[in-house]
Design an enzyme around this catalytic site. Structure first.
Site, PDB file in Angstrom:
ATOM      1  N   CYS A 141       4.873 -15.214  -0.194  1.00  0.00           N
ATOM      2  CA  CYS A 141       5.054 -14.250  -1.274  1.00  0.00           C
ATOM      3  C   CYS A 141       3.778 -13.982  -2.065  1.00  0.00           C
ATOM      4  O   CYS A 141       3.494 -12.850  -2.444  1.00  0.00           O
ATOM      5  CB  CYS A 141       6.168 -14.710  -2.195  1.00  0.00           C
ATOM      6  N   HIS A 167       8.634 -17.726  -6.668  1.00  0.00           N
ATOM      7  CA  HIS A 167       8.399 -16.479  -5.963  1.00  0.00           C
ATOM      8  C   HIS A 167       7.403 -15.638  -6.765  1.00  0.00           C
ATOM      9  O   HIS A 167       7.254 -15.827  -7.964  1.00  0.00           O
ATOM     10  CB  HIS A 167       9.736 -15.731  -5.821  1.00  0.00           C
ATOM     11  N   ASP A 226       9.331  -5.859  -4.156  1.00  0.00           N
ATOM     12  CA  ASP A 226       9.094  -7.171  -3.561  1.00  0.00           C
ATOM     13  C   ASP A 226       8.586  -6.989  -2.145  1.00  0.00           C
ATOM     14  O   ASP A 226       9.365  -6.841  -1.206  1.00  0.00           O
ATOM     15  CB  ASP A 226      10.391  -7.989  -3.573  1.00  0.00           C
TER      16      ASP A 226
END
Lengths: 317, 660
Positions: free
Chosen positions: B417, B461, B477
């Site tokens: 991430c 994250h 995202d």
């Protein structure tokens, strides 16, 4: 300091009988109950509570709740142990006691029989400086042997006994007083050395046959007979063991110990001398009789006879 | 030779059982402390303990002084070498445990044992300063058992001792009996609202999220499976793709790392305006982090008590979170964040360090050319690139060079991430779209039994927010474009088989169930602070109970417990008379056949009458009568064996009907 404390204690006992009700002599059996059991923390208990306090403040300060929980658990367990301590004495019963024989100045063996309906651990009895610990299994009574210090001949009242326990953790000490209304008889002390008793003229008549080398008869076995006297061949033909009875002319004459013979001495010296003679007579397995003012003991021998004579001596005014 | 006086009982050497129990206690203390002692110290102390135990079995006696003093000096020196000083929690504890084991060397009499046990109790509590989890607390509490059993073993005059494990049972019973009182005291002992002296640094707290982000530095966090926080929702939980928890918003990029604006120089600004379409309310229990940030469901509407909402809708507590903290939050699920972007934010949201990542800049310029002013199309193009460009999600990516984004986008094509959000944000900025990186937690495990969302550190994250005209800041995202499971299932699922064995499904299920217990422990016990304590009595009409009220309550309930305890202690069961019971049974049997005992009838008369009435049992009844009379009147207490025989005889007694 200690004398002062004891003086204070005596005065308190005189003035405040209610406070010391359970310290006065009483009749057996004595059962301990809540009114006569006292309990205080021990030195270790005090130290331990300081430790608990430190742990508590530490846990609170670091707002460590797990530590606080642990401290609370330990504290609660200590508090619960107080009740267990109390219970280890509550309901304990002194059923009876038996006193042995002792000469003044020597320790007298006391046997206390404690009983209880449930098991108990680590109960202790104090008598003077000595302490005895014992346990009870809840069925049979525990026989506790204590040594009582003696000083003078005659009847000696039993001192106060302390029963105590720090079971289970040693944090608390519960105690109670036992004061049995009972006296023990202390025998007089024998003098160290002195003349032997004068034999009377008629002692010769008392000569009789006893325990000689000549076989007199066969008789039934009695407990205590030496094994070599058993007549094995004769026994084989009978149901019971038979023992050879020997006779011999008695070498030791009969002793008549008499208070009146010792005219030149004072009472205690007479008693000491008579006690020594009794000891010698007993050691030599003689036949002897004792005359005391107001008490005449006919001739005899053996431990019972000896005890009877010593008791009579001990009880002289 | 002078006769030696017998030693008083307090100075007599303790017996083997007491010493064994003491050694066991010490070993437990050492074991509980071993996780935070240096390993060589643990081994040395364990060896010393074992040696002393063996030595005392061979011969009763103290260890000579010439051996003891150097050991003491050695221990102190070792602690100083390891920690630099002897004060503070870790060195203090190491020293205390060492002294405890040394105390064992000179332990011979009851007094030494008592001192040692007291000290061991203290050391047991000290173990909880390092870990106050449920398991640690239970194990420490079990450590009290050998300690209490040792104290018991010191008392003279006991019944024959049972085996060692069974010697612990009475201590267990005592502790169990003490538990209610302990719990009550725990609830009511007034808590300090502020510490009396400096509260220690809590390094048992996990650091969690950092306020800066360098691609690659999450790796440790992503493999840390400990709970970070637990979230329970009022009403239904939000959909999995909306479970984003916002912690930090990062604007500054220096080519490698992302940073927050330094709060010392950034002027405090009001929170960015927020238009709300739907919202959710929830409660979060956060594990201690030693940081001020409070993760909130994206995007928070307001800050909880004793916390403030920052300009970028981050929530900062007034003090670092050193204890488990529980707070209530309200967040917008569908929203428009900052529809009007001020010039300063626009400038900040577009700034990139000069001279880095030329190929990225070129790609962004190419997209801008192709899509004109359609920012949303550029976002889609970037997501399409991640989705179709051969990118791989891995927790162990290849290292990146100076132009980290170029290397990632055109070289390695692998990362997690942090890499994706960093690269995406740089791409957006290069294309002229204001963008920023947001870190926090995403996903979590929905615990059906406990009805709460468990978020672990491994759920950390990073994602991006881009500002689109008319829509405000929009959450994008990019990791989801590469690995949609990351968003819907969590990091563990996305990482596939790169994970340790203990993170497999079947174990994971067990661990999640176990987490309910841990949550209960953390919330109910560890998190029970002064505030919660004040609210304790609300159901009973006492609002805000103060220290005095609590003290009074503690005293009252303590007295109550003492009363219960006294009732138990004073309870005296009436002695049962087994002989009488046996006779009763016989009477019942006889009365069934018409021979009932009259009220004023003695046992002899009654049984003779029965023998006459039942000629078939005459002999039996006569024998029973004889033995009853003997048992009753020949002894103070009926002796055991004949009594038992009598009871059996009564039990076997049968009346056979006589045919006349």
């Amino acid at each position: 300091m200690r004398d002062l404390l004891q003086q204070l204690q005596r005065r308190a006992e005189r003035r405040l009988p209610a406070l010391t009700r359970y310290r006065r002599p009483e009749r057996l059996p004595i059962e301990l109950h809540r009114r006569r059991i006292y309990i205080v923390p021990t030195g270790f208990g005090l130290g331990f509570s300081v430790l608990l306090l430190v742990m508590l403040v530490g846990a609170l300060n670091y707002s460590n709740n797990a530590g606080l929980l642990l401290t609370c658990l330990l504290g609660a367990a200590s508090a619960a142990s107080m009740l267990v301590t109390f219970r280890s004495l509550d309901g304990l019963r002194l059923g009876h006691l038996r006193a042995g024989h002792a000469v003044a100045g020597q320790p007298l063996e006391l046997t206390l029989a404690f009983d209880s309906r449930r098991p108990r651990n680590a109960v202790r009895v104090d008598l003077g400086d000595s302490t005895v610990a014992f346990a009870l299994d809840g069925h049979a009574s525990a026989l506790v042997k204590l040594a009582l210090r003696t000083e003078r001949r005659g009847w000696q009242p039993l001192p106060r006994l302390r029963v105590w326990s720090t079971w289970p953790l040693g944090l608390f000490r519960a105690w109670s007083w036992l004061h049995p209304e009972q006296s023990v008889l202390v025998w007089p002390r024998a003098e160290a050395a002195g003349p032997p008793p004068q034999a009377r003229a008629d002692d010769a008549r008392q000569l009789r046959l006893h325990r000689g080398d000549e076989l007199a008869a066969l008789r039934d076995y009695r407990a205590g007979d030496p094994q070599r006297h058993v007549a094995w061949k004769a026994s084989a033909r009978h149901e019971n063991l038979l023992v050879k009875d020997f006779e011999q002319p008695q070498s030791h004459p009969h002793w008549q110990l008499d208070w009146r013979q010792l005219g030149g001495l004072d009472d205690e010296a007479r008693i000491a001398r008579l006690a020594r003679w009794l000891n010698e007579a007993q050691a030599q397995r003689r036949h002897y009789s004792l005359w005391l003012p107001g008490n005449e003991i006919p001739g005899g021998s053996g431990p019972l006879h000896y005890a009877r004579c010593m008791n009579a001596l001990a009880q002289l005014p | 030779m002078t006769p030696r006086r017998p030693r008083p009982p307090s100075e007599r050497p303790i017996d083997t059982r007491a010493f064994d129990l003491l050694s066991l206690t010490m070993a437990l203390v050492l074991g509980l402390h071993s996780p935070h002692l240096p390993w060589w110290l643990t081994v040395a102390l364990a060896l010393m303990l074992g040696w002393r135990w063996w030595q005392r079995r061979q011969r009763v006696g103290r260890v000579p002084r010439w051996l003891k003093l150097p050991l003491l000096a050695l221990l102190t020196a070792a602690v100083i070498v390891q920690y630099g000083n002897i004060f503070g929690r870790a060195p203090g504890t190491a020293l205390a445990v060492g002294l405890l084991i040394l105390k064992l060397l000179e332990t011979e009499v009851a007094r030494d044992v008592r001192v040692g046990i007291s000290f061991a109790c203290f050391a047991l509590m000290a173990a909880l300063l390092f870990d106050q989890g449920l398991v640690a607390t239970v194990v420490v509490a079990l450590g009290l058992l050998p300690a209490l059993a040792t104290l018991r073993a010191l008392e003279p005059g006991q019944l024959p001792a049972p085996s060692l494990p069974r010697a612990l049972l009475p201590a267990l019973a005592l502790t169990a009996a003490a538990l209610p009182l302990a719990l009550l005291a725990f609830l009511l002992v007034p808590r300090l609202s502020s510490p009396l002296w400096g509260a220690p640094a809590r390094d048992q707290a996990r650091t969690g999220l950092s306020d800066s982000m360098t691609p690659g530095n999450f790796t440790e966090l992503l493999t840390d499976d400990h709970p970070a926080m637990r979230v329970s929702f009022d009403g239904a939980p939000p959909a999995p793709d909306q479970r984003y928890f916002r912690a930090y918003v990062m604007w500054h990029f220096d080519g490698r790392s992302w940073r927050r604006p330094d709060p010392r120089y950034a002027p405090p600004r009001p929170p960015a305006p927020l238009e709300v379409a739907s919202s959710a309310q929830y409660r979060i229990s956060l594990q201690p982090t030693r940081r001020r940030v409070l993760p909130m469901l994206d995007v928070p509407l307001q800050a909880p008590a004793q916390a403030a909402l920052q300009a970028d809708r981050e929530v900062m507590a007034d003090r670092p979170v050193n204890d488990p903290l529980s707070y209530v939050g309200r967040s917008a699920l569908r929203y428009r964040l900052q529809p009007e972007l001020d010039e300063r934010s626009r400038r900040l949201g577009l700034s990139l360090p000069a001279g880095f990542n030329p190929r990225t800049h070129a790609l962004a310029a190419q997209w801008r050319q192709r899509y004109g002013s359609d920012d949303a199309a550029i976002v889609q193009a970037a997501l399409a690139l991640f989705h179709d460009g051969g990118f791989r999600y891995t927790l162990a990516p290849a290292p990146l060079g100076r132009d980290s984004v170029d290397d990632f986008l055109f070289g390695t094509h692998e990362g997690f991430c942090e890499h994706y959000s960093s690269a995406f944000t740089v791409l957006m900025r290069a294309a002229g779209i204001p963008a920023r990186v947001v870190t926090g937690y995403q996903g979590g495990y929905w615990n059906k039994l406990g009805d709460y969302l468990l978020v672990r550190y491994s759920d950390a994250h990073a994602w991006s927010e881009v500002w689109l005209a008319g829509r405000g800041w929009v959450r994008v995202d990019p990791t989801g474009a590469v690995r949609p499971e990351r968003v819907s299932l969590g990091a563990a699922a996305a990482a596939g088989d790169q994970l340790a064995w203990y993170r497999h499904d079947w174990l994971q299920g067990l661990r999640n169930r176990w987490d309910i217990v841990n949550r209960w422990w953390d919330q109910g016990v560890i998190g029970f602070d002064a505030l919660r304590q004040r609210g304790l009595l609300t159901p009973f009409g006492i609002r805000d109970a103060d220290t005095a009220t609590l003290g009074v309550l503690l005293a009252i309930s303590g007295v109550l417990f003492v009363a219960i305890g006294l009732a138990w202690a004073l309870l005296r069961r009436q002695p049962r008379d087994p002989l009488r019971g046996a006779l009763r049974e016989l009477e019942r049997k006889l009365s069934r056949h018409g021979v009932a005992r009259r009220p004023a009838e003695g046992p002899q008369h009654f049984l003779s009458r029965a023998a006459r009435a039942l000629p078939g049992q005459r002999d039996e009844l006569t024998a029973l009568m004889r033995s009853y009379l003997e048992l009753r009147y020949a002894h103070d207490e009926p002796p055991t064996e004949p009594l038992r025989a009598f009871q059996h005889a009564v039990r076997d007694f049968r009346i056979v009907a006589v045919v006349k």
